[in-house]
Design a protein around this motif. Structure first.
Motif, PDB file in Angstrom:
ATOM      1  N   MET A   1       0.845  -1.204   0.000  1.00 51.74           N
ATOM      2  CA  MET A   1       0.000   0.000   0.000  1.00 51.74           C
ATOM      3  C   MET A   1       0.875   1.247   0.000  1.00 51.74           C
ATOM      4  O   MET A   1       1.941   1.265   0.611  1.00 51.74           O
ATOM      5  N   ARG A   2       0.405   2.280  -0.656  1.00 51.62           N
ATOM      6  CA  ARG A   2       1.109   3.565  -0.610  1.00 51.62           C
ATOM      7  C   ARG A   2       1.147   4.100   0.821  1.00 51.62           C
ATOM      8  O   ARG A   2       0.225   3.865   1.607  1.00 51.62           O
ATOM      9  N   LYS A   3       2.210   4.837   1.122  1.00 50.13           N
ATOM     10  CA  LYS A   3       2.337   5.437   2.444  1.00 50.13           C
ATOM     11  C   LYS A   3       2.677   6.913   2.299  1.00 50.13           C
ATOM     12  O   LYS A   3       3.441   7.297   1.413  1.00 50.13           O
ATOM     13  N   ILE A   4       2.095   7.727   3.162  1.00 54.86           N
ATOM     14  CA  ILE A   4       2.329   9.170   3.152  1.00 54.86           C
ATOM     15  C   ILE A   4       2.844   9.617   4.513  1.00 54.86           C
ATOM     16  O   ILE A   4       2.268   9.263   5.547  1.00 54.86           O
ATOM     17  N   HIS A   5       3.935  10.377   4.502  1.00 52.68           N
ATOM     18  CA  HIS A   5       4.389  11.063   5.720  1.00 52.68           C
ATOM     19  C   HIS A   5       3.879  12.504   5.679  1.00 52.68           C
ATOM     20  O   HIS A   5       4.037  13.186   4.656  1.00 52.68           O
ATOM     21  N   VAL A   6       3.293  12.960   6.760  1.00 52.20           N
ATOM     22  CA  VAL A   6       2.970  14.378   6.926  1.00 52.20           C
ATOM     23  C   VAL A   6       3.993  14.902   7.926  1.00 52.20           C
ATOM     24  O   VAL A   6       3.924  14.601   9.116  1.00 52.20           O
ATOM     25  N   ILE A   7       4.962  15.674   7.410  1.00 49.79           N
ATOM     26  CA  ILE A   7       6.132  16.012   8.209  1.00 49.79           C
ATOM     27  C   ILE A   7       6.121  17.484   8.608  1.00 49.79           C
ATOM     28  O   ILE A   7       6.154  18.379   7.761  1.00 49.79           O
ATOM     29  N   GLY A   8       6.076  17.745   9.895  1.00 44.03           N
ATOM     30  CA  GLY A   8       6.218  19.113  10.391  1.00 44.03           C
ATOM     31  C   GLY A   8       7.662  19.547  10.255  1.00 44.03           C
ATOM     32  O   GLY A   8       8.561  18.894  10.788  1.00 44.03           O
ATOM     33  N   ILE A   9       7.893  20.640   9.526  1.00 45.53           N
ATOM     34  CA  ILE A   9       9.268  21.061   9.236  1.00 45.53           C
ATOM     35  C   ILE A   9       9.661  22.333   9.987  1.00 45.53           C
ATOM     36  O   ILE A   9      10.686  22.939   9.694  1.00 45.53           O
ATOM     37  N   GLY A  10       8.852  22.733  10.958  1.00 47.30           N
ATOM     38  CA  GLY A  10       9.206  23.909  11.735  1.00 47.30           C
ATOM     39  C   GLY A  10       8.891  25.195  11.000  1.00 47.30           C
ATOM     40  O   GLY A  10       8.243  25.211   9.949  1.00 47.30           O
ATOM     41  N   ALA A  11       9.387  26.289  11.551  1.00 45.91           N
ATOM     42  CA  ALA A  11       9.036  27.612  11.033  1.00 45.91           C
ATOM     43  C   ALA A  11       9.966  28.102   9.929  1.00 45.91           C
ATOM     44  O   ALA A  11       9.765  29.184   9.392  1.00 45.91           O
ATOM     45  N   GLY A  12      10.994  27.315   9.593  1.00 42.11           N
ATOM     46  CA  GLY A  12      11.861  27.725   8.500  1.00 42.11           C
ATOM     47  C   GLY A  12      13.331  27.428   8.685  1.00 42.11           C
ATOM     48  O   GLY A  12      14.094  27.403   7.726  1.00 42.11           O
ATOM     49  N   ASP A  13      13.754  27.185   9.923  1.00 42.34           N
ATOM     50  CA  ASP A  13      15.154  26.911  10.206  1.00 42.34           C
ATOM     51  C   ASP A  13      15.428  25.417   9.993  1.00 42.34           C
ATOM     52  O   ASP A  13      14.864  24.581  10.692  1.00 42.34           O
ATOM     53  N   PRO A  14      16.300  25.042   9.032  1.00 41.85           N
ATOM     54  CA  PRO A  14      16.584  23.622   8.797  1.00 41.85           C
ATOM     55  C   PRO A  14      17.118  22.896  10.028  1.00 41.85           C
ATOM     56  O   PRO A  14      16.989  21.671  10.134  1.00 41.85           O
ATOM     57  N   GLU A  15      17.709  23.633  10.969  1.00 39.46           N
ATOM     58  CA  GLU A  15      18.251  23.004  12.163  1.00 39.46           C
ATOM     59  C   GLU A  15      17.179  22.659  13.192  1.00 39.46           C
ATOM     60  O   GLU A  15      17.470  21.990  14.186  1.00 39.46           O
ATOM     61  N   GLN A  16      15.940  23.109  12.958  1.00 38.15           N
ATOM     62  CA  GLN A  16      14.880  22.840  13.923  1.00 38.15           C
ATOM     63  C   GLN A  16      14.072  21.586  13.590  1.00 38.15           C
ATOM     64  O   GLN A  16      13.106  21.281  14.278  1.00 38.15           O
TER      65      GLN A  16
ATOM     66  N   THR B   1      13.235  17.723  13.774  1.00 41.26           N
ATOM     67  CA  THR B   1      13.512  16.681  14.750  1.00 41.26           C
ATOM     68  C   THR B   1      14.224  15.519  14.059  1.00 41.26           C
ATOM     69  O   THR B   1      14.205  15.384  12.830  1.00 41.26           O
ATOM     70  N   LEU B   2      14.846  14.653  14.858  1.00 38.48           N
ATOM     71  CA  LEU B   2      15.475  13.460  14.303  1.00 38.48           C
ATOM     72  C   LEU B   2      14.444  12.568  13.621  1.00 38.48           C
ATOM     73  O   LEU B   2      14.724  11.932  12.601  1.00 38.48           O
ATOM     74  N   GLN B   3      13.227  12.531  14.173  1.00 32.19           N
ATOM     75  CA  GLN B   3      12.151  11.751  13.560  1.00 32.19           C
ATOM     76  C   GLN B   3      11.805  12.309  12.184  1.00 32.19           C
ATOM     77  O   GLN B   3      11.572  11.552  11.233  1.00 32.19           O
ATOM     78  N   ALA B   4      11.785  13.631  12.072  1.00 29.26           N
ATOM     79  CA  ALA B   4      11.485  14.251  10.782  1.00 29.26           C
ATOM     80  C   ALA B   4      12.574  13.938   9.754  1.00 29.26           C
ATOM     81  O   ALA B   4      12.282  13.621   8.593  1.00 29.26           O
ATOM     82  N   VAL B   5      13.821  14.021  10.163  1.00 25.63           N
ATOM     83  CA  VAL B   5      14.929  13.723   9.244  1.00 25.63           C
ATOM     84  C   VAL B   5      14.859  12.264   8.796  1.00 25.63           C
ATOM     85  O   VAL B   5      15.063  11.958   7.609  1.00 25.63           O
ATOM     86  N   ARG B   6      14.545  11.371   9.702  1.00 31.81           N
ATOM     87  CA  ARG B   6      14.417   9.956   9.344  1.00 31.81           C
ATOM     88  C   ARG B   6      13.285   9.759   8.337  1.00 31.81           C
ATOM     89  O   ARG B   6      13.413   8.982   7.381  1.00 31.81           O
ATOM     90  N   ALA B   7      12.179  10.486   8.516  1.00 32.50           N
ATOM     91  CA  ALA B   7      11.064  10.378   7.569  1.00 32.50           C
ATOM     92  C   ALA B   7      11.457  10.936   6.206  1.00 32.50           C
ATOM     93  O   ALA B   7      11.092  10.372   5.162  1.00 32.50           O
ATOM     94  N   LEU B   8      12.199  12.035   6.191  1.00 33.01           N
ATOM     95  CA  LEU B   8      12.676  12.587   4.925  1.00 33.01           C
ATOM     96  C   LEU B   8      13.491  11.554   4.155  1.00 33.01           C
ATOM     97  O   LEU B   8      13.335  11.374   2.942  1.00 33.01           O
TER      98      LEU B   8
END
Length: 257
Positions: A1-16, A18-25
């Motif tokens: 089945m297809r899978k979709i991540h909905v990833i919160g990327i913060g307000a604009g700073d790439p350093e913000q 989370t590790l979970q977000a980077v893993r999803a990316l």
């Protein structure tokens, strides 16, 4: 089945992110992006900057579609129907992107500013796509650092005071009156600077625009003093960039009503 991540990327700073977000990316095959037009090209580039900061160059696939226009003049009783029409138009685009651009066992992702749970339509739109029944997929949600959290961090203050509640609302609601029983109010989506009507009250404002980006602007102080400066800064920034994303915290002093 297809899978979709909905990833919160913060307000604009790439350093913000989370590790979970980077893993999803890093586990995503294709990223879906809605283009808001030439005026807001910065928003597209910020997403690319975030991907470039965390993924090997040229390793990701990005699919863009034109974001449908929304009737931003609609007010009163017509406001909610206008938003629903816009969300349904977006659902049609999401459905096409997932169906046409994502393999049956592929993983796609939508990059959401701030946190997907706070004044964002992505989750509701995906539910509408699933309800239509034309395409099946599973999705998960990765929380992000919201502009609210980033705002108070930049101002080195907290959202609430001891044993007191905090309320998050919109400029449209604030214009109807200061919330009852609350002294700390976060205001988002305020195109008309509703804080101006409280300039004669003992209320402090903590304001920020383009938080987390190189264009970040901050201002704070009693509304009566800081308000005119915020209006000027906001007008200048909007004229310079063609768009603005800002939010603020209002903190009412004891004894005000």
């Amino acid at each position: 089945m297809r899978k979709i991540h909905v990833i919160g990327i913060g307000a604009g700073d790439p350093e913000q992110l989370t590790l979970q977000a980077v893993r999803a990316l890093r586990g995503t095959d294709v990223f879906f992006l809605l283009d808001k037009g030439e005026v807001k090209n910065d928003l597209t580039q910020l997403r690319r900057d975030i991907l470039d900061a965390h993924l090997p160059e040229g390793s990701y696939r990005l699919v863009e579609a034109r974001d449908p226009d929304r009737d931003r003049k609609a007010g009163g009783a017509s406001y909610s129907p206008a938003v629903e029409d816009w969300r349904s138009a977006r659902a049609g685009i999401y459905e096409r992107l997932i169906t046409d651009e994502l393999g049956e066992d592929g993983t796609g992702a939508f990059l959401v500013w701030g946190d997907p749970s706070l004044y964002d339509s992505t989750l509701g739109i995906l539910e509408e796509v699933l309800a239509r029944g034309a395409v099946e997929f599973a999705y998960d949600v990765v929380p992000g650092i919201s502009s609210v959290s980033a705002l108070v961090a930049r101002h080195r203050t907290g959202l609430n005071r001891v044993a007191r509640p905090v309320q998050i609302t919109t400029g449209r609601r604030l214009a109807e009156g200061f919330p009852d029983g609350v002294d700390d109010v976060v205001v988002m989506l305020d195109a008309h600077q509703a804080f101006r009507q409280y300039a004669d009250q003992d209320i402090d404002i903590y304001w920020g625009a383009y938080i987390g980006t190189s264009d970040e602007i901050l201002a704070s102080g009693p509304i009566g003093e800081a308000g005119p400066r915020i209006e000027r800064l906001r007008a200048e920034a909007r004229e310079r960039k063609g768009w603005i994303m800002d939010t603020y915290l209002l903190r009412r002093h004891p004894g005000e009503a």
